[in-house]
Motif scaffolding. Structure first.
Motif, PDB file in Angstrom:
ATOM      1  N   GLU A 135       0.830  -1.191   0.000  1.00 58.70           N
ATOM      2  CA  GLU A 135       0.000   0.000   0.000  1.00 58.70           C
ATOM      3  C   GLU A 135       0.869   1.246   0.000  1.00 58.70           C
ATOM      4  N   GLY A 136       0.382   2.305  -0.598  1.00 57.77           N
ATOM      5  CA  GLY A 136       1.136   3.556  -0.625  1.00 57.77           C
ATOM      6  C   GLY A 136       2.434   3.367  -1.374  1.00 57.77           C
ATOM      7  N   ARG A 137       3.550   3.605  -0.712  1.00 58.62           N
ATOM      8  CA  ARG A 137       4.828   3.465  -1.401  1.00 58.62           C
ATOM      9  C   ARG A 137       5.521   2.149  -1.096  1.00 58.62           C
ATOM     10  N   GLY A 138       4.808   1.244  -0.445  1.00 60.30           N
ATOM     11  CA  GLY A 138       5.419  -0.025  -0.063  1.00 60.30           C
ATOM     12  C   GLY A 138       5.860  -0.863  -1.242  1.00 60.30           C
ATOM     13  N   GLY A 139       5.136  -0.766  -2.338  1.00 60.34           N
ATOM     14  CA  GLY A 139       5.458  -1.604  -3.489  1.00 60.34           C
ATOM     15  C   GLY A 139       6.484  -0.995  -4.416  1.00 60.34           C
ATOM     16  N   GLU A 140       6.988   0.192  -4.085  1.00 63.07           N
ATOM     17  CA  GLU A 140       7.889   0.880  -5.016  1.00 63.07           C
ATOM     18  C   GLU A 140       9.211   0.176  -5.182  1.00 63.07           C
ATOM     19  N   GLY A 141       9.746  -0.355  -4.062  1.00 60.71           N
ATOM     20  CA  GLY A 141      11.053  -1.008  -4.127  1.00 60.71           C
ATOM     21  C   GLY A 141      11.048  -2.170  -5.092  1.00 60.71           C
ATOM     22  N   LEU A 142      10.063  -3.042  -4.918  1.00 61.13           N
ATOM     23  CA  LEU A 142       9.969  -4.201  -5.799  1.00 61.13           C
ATOM     24  C   LEU A 142       9.693  -3.771  -7.229  1.00 61.13           C
ATOM     25  N   GLY A 143       8.845  -2.750  -7.387  1.00 61.17           N
ATOM     26  CA  GLY A 143       8.504  -2.268  -8.728  1.00 61.17           C
ATOM     27  C   GLY A 143       9.721  -1.758  -9.464  1.00 61.17           C
ATOM     28  N   ILE A 144      10.566  -1.014  -8.754  1.00 53.25           N
ATOM     29  CA  ILE A 144      11.769  -0.467  -9.395  1.00 53.25           C
ATOM     30  C   ILE A 144      12.727  -1.597  -9.758  1.00 53.25           C
ATOM     31  N   GLU A 145      12.850  -2.583  -8.866  1.00 50.42           N
ATOM     32  CA  GLU A 145      13.749  -3.704  -9.167  1.00 50.42           C
ATOM     33  C   GLU A 145      13.277  -4.440 -10.409  1.00 50.42           C
ATOM     34  N   LEU A 146      11.967  -4.683 -10.485  1.00 46.82           N
ATOM     35  CA  LEU A 146      11.428  -5.400 -11.644  1.00 46.82           C
ATOM     36  C   LEU A 146      11.623  -4.597 -12.923  1.00 46.82           C
ATOM     37  N   SER A 147      11.333  -3.299 -12.873  1.00 47.87           N
ATOM     38  CA  SER A 147      11.449  -2.527 -14.117  1.00 47.87           C
ATOM     39  C   SER A 147      12.905  -2.374 -14.536  1.00 47.87           C
ATOM     40  N   ASN A 148      13.832  -2.258 -13.593  1.00 51.58           N
ATOM     41  CA  ASN A 148      15.250  -2.182 -13.972  1.00 51.58           C
ATOM     42  C   ASN A 148      15.709  -3.460 -14.656  1.00 51.58           C
ATOM     43  N   THR A 149      15.239  -4.606 -14.131  1.00 49.98           N
ATOM     44  CA  THR A 149      15.603  -5.872 -14.780  1.00 49.98           C
ATOM     45  C   THR A 149      15.030  -5.940 -16.194  1.00 49.98           C
ATOM     46  N   LEU A 150      13.807  -5.446 -16.357  1.00 51.46           N
ATOM     47  CA  LEU A 150      13.203  -5.474 -17.693  1.00 51.46           C
ATOM     48  C   LEU A 150      13.990  -4.603 -18.666  1.00 51.46           C
ATOM     49  N   TYR A 151      14.453  -3.459 -18.195  1.00 50.91           N
ATOM     50  CA  TYR A 151      15.285  -2.617 -19.062  1.00 50.91           C
ATOM     51  C   TYR A 151      16.512  -3.374 -19.528  1.00 50.91           C
ATOM     52  N   LYS A 152      17.140  -4.098 -18.571  1.00 45.71           N
ATOM     53  CA  LYS A 152      18.353  -4.831 -18.937  1.00 45.71           C
ATOM     54  C   LYS A 152      18.057  -5.932 -19.946  1.00 45.71           C
ATOM     55  N   VAL A 153      16.932  -6.623 -19.719  1.00 41.15           N
ATOM     56  CA  VAL A 153      16.593  -7.752 -20.601  1.00 41.15           C
ATOM     57  C   VAL A 153      16.344  -7.277 -22.025  1.00 41.15           C
ATOM     58  N   PHE A 154      15.704  -6.113 -22.156  1.00 37.02           N
ATOM     59  CA  PHE A 154      15.353  -5.622 -23.491  1.00 37.02           C
ATOM     60  C   PHE A 154      16.393  -4.677 -24.069  1.00 37.02           C
ATOM     61  N   SER A 155      17.537  -4.536 -23.387  1.00 33.23           N
ATOM     62  CA  SER A 155      18.467  -3.522 -23.847  1.00 33.23           C
ATOM     63  C   SER A 155      19.259  -3.955 -25.070  1.00 33.23           C
ATOM     64  N   ASN A 156      19.231  -5.234 -25.421  1.00 36.36           N
ATOM     65  CA  ASN A 156      20.041  -5.589 -26.588  1.00 36.36           C
ATOM     66  C   ASN A 156      19.233  -5.333 -27.860  1.00 36.36           C
ATOM     67  N   LYS A 157      19.967  -5.009 -28.923  1.00 38.08           N
ATOM     68  CA  LYS A 157      19.287  -4.463 -30.106  1.00 38.08           C
ATOM     69  C   LYS A 157      18.531  -5.503 -30.922  1.00 38.08           C
ATOM     70  N   HIS A 158      18.679  -6.789 -30.573  1.00 39.25           N
ATOM     71  CA  HIS A 158      17.980  -7.778 -31.400  1.00 39.25           C
ATOM     72  C   HIS A 158      16.602  -8.131 -30.878  1.00 39.25           C
ATOM     73  N   SER A 159      16.293  -7.783 -29.608  1.00 40.27           N
ATOM     74  CA  SER A 159      15.007  -8.203 -29.046  1.00 40.27           C
ATOM     75  C   SER A 159      13.843  -7.609 -29.812  1.00 40.27           C
TER      76      SER A 159
END
Lengths: 245, 291
Positions: free
Chosen positions: B94-118
């Motif tokens: 609730e509130g900002r409690g989910g932000e930590g996990l959300g940021i971790e997940l989105s950072n990983t997604l950036y890394k996964v999609f960062s290569n130019k062939h995806s």
């Protein structure tokens, strides 16, 4: 009001409804297994998910504990893809905080909080798609979720919006009608006793029209309550068949 | 993440089971739980998908907007990820409690999609250096029951497959300035090629063996996990170790091999399902959360 004609000469609105017609309401209870109570409701194109956790021990600040009743904690948030233009923050902005407070006020009037002293009931509402009547859809979905959680209430809480165009009250406004600049009244009603839990009006209205507008909103709420009642009975029948009663 | 408390006896039980290739719910170490995928659930978006993996429930909405390309790569569009861990999943978010996990997940997604062939980012360009399509990928976590990355990556692939980007016409007006016009026809659209979009496989090390698609209970018994994103050809785009324990190199090698095998096998049935769903067209009955 220049621009879009909210009510045509034949009496049809933008989406083809008549002035007092409600949008199609579809709902499903018990959508999530992990929460204590959950419900999904569609009112036209507005889609809402409501989840209830509780009653449980008060989390966080001990100062919130009430010795004779349960504390109701609501959070209203919208998915970032719910509106036509992408919303940057799901919750935490002023509008969401205001809506959360309104929901809290509405449910404090309906839930029998005296039965659960020193505990907390969490109601979380998430808008998946927004097309007007956000508050009303939230209240309706949350009612179903609270019933699904088995928390006793005085009555169903049904909400609906109403507007006023060309001396005609319109029931259940969609987004185009709400943002058209005309009057918009939101009412949360406990239908059996006719008690109003929340009343909110935006924009100007002549005092002579107030009664007609209130009547239209309350009739619309009673219409919604019939649909919700049907959904609850159907859900009860389905679950009792599964448990073999 | 929403955690579950497990006793020592339960941990031992899970450990012994995994050693004999038998998990608590009867699966083998490389089996996924029942997965349900549905696309086009939210109509306000350009593409959406809902994935249910066991009790984990994820909803992804993609909105395409016109923006300015990044200065380093003026002839490419880009993707923006945002993960919203909603309070629906657990009151701790609730509130900002989910932000930590959300940021971790989105950072990983950036890394996964960062290569130019995806994703073919060049196809998202409208005018080099001036306009390009930006795909805002918004992930909404509705229920957490372990294995969030896998569910999210499958949902993203399904949502990208479902995305319909309107066709753009560039016209010149009298002063030489260019105007961008979007096609009015809702069926006149460009689709995104998702062939090379990777899927994430999370492997949790329990005892001496590792399992795919761990539930919350199994996660509580494991020391560390390895995250591998694999394309349909078996190419690995990102490897990450998560969790507090340590892994020895042989384990990492074994887990990578398993991850590649499982990940590669995930793509074919997924694409078949998506194409079958697409071929039903307007006759398909949209279920969403009802029923």
């Amino acid at each position: 009001m220049a621009g879009i004609e909210l009510l045509s000469d034949q009496g049809y609105r933008l989406d083809g409804r008549k002035a007092t017609e409600l949008r199609k309401v579809q709902a499903q209870m018990g959508v999530f297994g992990q929460a204590d109570g959950s419900a999904y409701l569609e009112q036209g194109n507005t889609k809402v998910l409501a989840v209830v956790y509780g009653p449980h021990e008060v989390r966080g600040a001990r100062s919130k504990i009430q010795h004779d009743r349960a504390v109701i904690n609501c959070q209203y948030s919208m998915a970032t893809f719910s509106t036509a233009e992408r919303k940057r923050r799901p919750h935490g902005d002023r509008k969401s905080s205001e809506m959360s407070l309104h929901l809290k006020q509405t449910f404090e009037a309906a839930v029998l909080t005296q039965l659960y002293p020193r505990s907390q009931i969490d109601i979380y509402v998430k808008i998946l798609q927004s097309d007007g009547g956000n508050y009303s859809a939230c209240v309706n979905a949350a009612t179903l979720a609270v019933i699904d959680a088995g928390i006793p209430m005085r009555d169903y809480v049904c909400a609906c919006t109403a507007g006023f165009v060309d001396d005609t009250p319109l029931a259940d406004l969609c987004h185009a009608e709400e943002s058209g600049g005309g009057t918009s009244l939101a009412v949360a009603l406990l239908p059996r006793g006719g008690q109003i839990a929340l009343l909110q009006m935006d924009a100007r209205l002549h005092q002579d029209h107030l009664d007609t507008l209130m009547e239209a909103a309350m009739t619309a709420c009673k219409g919604v309550s019939k649909v919700l009642d049907e959904v609850v009975r159907q859900h009860l029948q389905e679950t009792s068949v599964l448990t073999g009663e | 993440m929403a955690t579950v408390q497990v006793s020592e006896a339960e941990k031992l039980y899970v450990l012994h089971g995994v050693r004999d290739d038998l998990r608590v719910d009867g699966r083998s170490c490389e089996d996924y739980r029942h997965m349900e995928i549905e696309t086009d659930v939210v109509s306000n978006t350009d593409g959406s998908a809902k994935v249910t993996l066991g009790h984990t429930n994820v909803l992804v909405g993609i909105k395409a907007e016109i923006g300015k390309p990044k200065p380093m790569v003026p002839d490419e569009g880009y993707l923006e990820f945002f993960v919203d861990c909603s309070a629906n999943a657990t009151p701790e978010f609730e509130g900002r409690g989910g932000e930590g996990l959300g940021i971790e997940l989105s950072n990983t997604l950036y890394k996964v999609f960062s290569n130019k062939h995806s994703i073919d980012l060049k196809s998202l360009c409208i005018r080099p250096g001036e306009n390009c399509w930006v795909l805002y990928v918004d992930v909404l976590l509705l229920q957490c029951d372990g294995n969030l990355f896998d569910a999210i990556s499958v949902a993203i692939k399904a949502a990208l497959f479902n995305t319909k980007i309107p066709r753009v016409h560039i016209s010149e007006d009298e002063d030489g300035g260019k105007e961008i016009e979007l096609s009015d026809d809702p069926y006149d659209c460009v689709r995104v090629n998702v062939e090379n979009v990777p899927c994430i496989v999370t492997l949790c090390k329990i005892g001496h063996r590792h399992v795919v698609d761990a539930t919350l209970q199994e996660k509580a018994c494991s020391v560390a996990s390895l995250l591998i994103s694999v394309t349909h050809r078996g190419t690995v785009t990102c490897v990450r170790k998560v969790g507090g324990g340590s892994l020895d190199p042989e384990s990492i090698f074994e887990m990578t091999e398993t991850g590649k095998r499982v990940g590669k096998a995930l793509h074919t049935p997924l694409m078949e399902l998506l194409q079958k769903e697409e071929s039903l067209g307007s006759k398909r009955q949209k279920v969403g959360f009802l029923g």
